[in-house]
Motif scaffolding. Structure first.
Motif, PDB file in Angstrom:
ATOM      1  N   UNK B  73       1.233  -1.318  -0.530  1.00 20.15           N
ATOM      2  CA  UNK B  73      -0.102   0.289   0.243  1.00 20.15           C
ATOM      3  C   UNK B  73       1.011   1.487   0.255  1.00 20.15           C
ATOM      4  N   UNK B  74       0.756   1.979  -0.571  1.00 21.62           N
ATOM      5  CA  UNK B  74       1.481   2.963  -0.743  1.00 21.62           C
ATOM      6  C   UNK B  74       0.639   4.157  -1.100  1.00 21.62           C
ATOM      7  N   UNK B  75       0.526   6.057   0.003  1.00 21.10           N
ATOM      8  CA  UNK B  75      -0.394   6.676  -0.346  1.00 21.10           C
ATOM      9  C   UNK B  75       0.878   7.564   0.060  1.00 21.10           C
ATOM     10  N   UNK B  76       0.156   8.834  -0.735  1.00 21.61           N
ATOM     11  CA  UNK B  76       0.804  10.355  -1.117  1.00 21.61           C
ATOM     12  C   UNK B  76      -0.504  11.754  -1.217  1.00 21.61           C
ATOM     13  N   UNK B  77       0.459  12.736  -1.464  1.00 17.45           N
ATOM     14  CA  UNK B  77      -0.291  13.932  -2.227  1.00 17.45           C
ATOM     15  C   UNK B  77       0.250  13.784  -3.711  1.00 17.45           C
ATOM     16  N   UNK B  78      -1.093  14.610  -4.338  1.00 15.48           N
ATOM     17  CA  UNK B  78      -1.161  14.691  -5.671  1.00 15.48           C
ATOM     18  C   UNK B  78      -1.663  15.962  -5.639  1.00 15.48           C
ATOM     19  N   UNK B  79      -0.139  17.419  -6.380  1.00 14.27           N
ATOM     20  CA  UNK B  79      -0.694  18.637  -5.652  1.00 14.27           C
ATOM     21  C   UNK B  79      -1.100  18.654  -7.350  1.00 14.27           C
TER      22      UNK B  79
END
Lengths: 85, 135
Positions: B73-79
């Motif tokens: 599982x990988x989470x992140x922010x897409x700005x």
């Protein structure tokens, strides 16, 4: 420009649209009883080159098994190597 | 923000102008001679459609789930910056290394944006007889 930050991955930031490739290392998500590592992982942790690792495997000086076309090295082999090097 | 493409491949790359390359695309099955197995490397191409409605921070979540739990599982922010204009298709190649599959069966790669499931791709892990045992 769209910016993507990925947590829990081997790299932290991806700039979408830059052509860069994000690397997600599945080994970071294995459960705590994972006992295998790749040639690259072993090389990184042992502080030697990948070629040296492959040479040790070929010479019978390092225990490894084949999964597909890749060598998988047990955790114990790293411990033994670090103790004797 | 939508996910227009979600493709597993042997290799994927993209340039800064939004053009991408796939080799060995359309992976839906992996054959393993023993389990658990570790797939050393494959690529996931995620292409997102970004519009001005997506300005600001968007939550990006990608995971691979099997019948018995999560493989990764990988989470992140897409700005998306304010100066972004129009509709843009952005390819994001992801290199998946050391994916460990404990069991045969069905797995699913899922992409969520802002908590909403946008796309999924199925992957089947099959246990096959080893060439030595088959003789």
């Amino acid at each position: 420009m769209v910016k993507l930050h990925i947590k829990n991955a081997s790299t932290s930031t991806l700039v979408a649209g830059s052509g860069e490739c994000q690397i997600i290392d599945g080994s970071t998500f294995w459960n705590c009883d994972r006992r295998e590592m790749s040639v690259t992982e072993f090389a990184d942790r042992a502080g030697i080159s990948r070629q040296a690792v492959v040479k040790m495997i070929s010479g019978g000086r390092l225990q490894a098994s084949m999964v597909g076309e890749q060598y998988i090295i047990p955790q114990e082999a790293l411990v033994r190597y670090l103790r004797t090097s | 923000m939508e996910v227009s493409d979600l493709i597993l491949a042997d290799y994927a790359a993209a340039n800064e102008r939004g053009k991408f390359t796939l080799v060995g695309a359309g992976i839906t099955e992996i054959n393993a001679i023993k389990l658990p197995c570790i797939h050393p490397i494959m690529f996931l191409m995620v292409r997102v459609k970004v519009t001005r409605q997506d300005l600001g921070r968007n939550r990006f979540d990608i995971r691979m789930i099997g019948e018995k739990g999560t493989v990764f599982k990988a989470e992140g922010n897409l700005d998306v910056p304010n100066e972004h204009e129009g509709e843009q298709l952005i390819p994001m190649p992801m290199q998946l290394v050391n994916m460990k599959f404990d069991d045969a069966g069905d797995y699913s790669v899922e992409v969520r944006i802002n908590g909403e499931l946008k796309q999924s791709q199925n992957l089947k892990i099959k246990l096959i007889p080893s060439p030595q045992n088959a003789a």
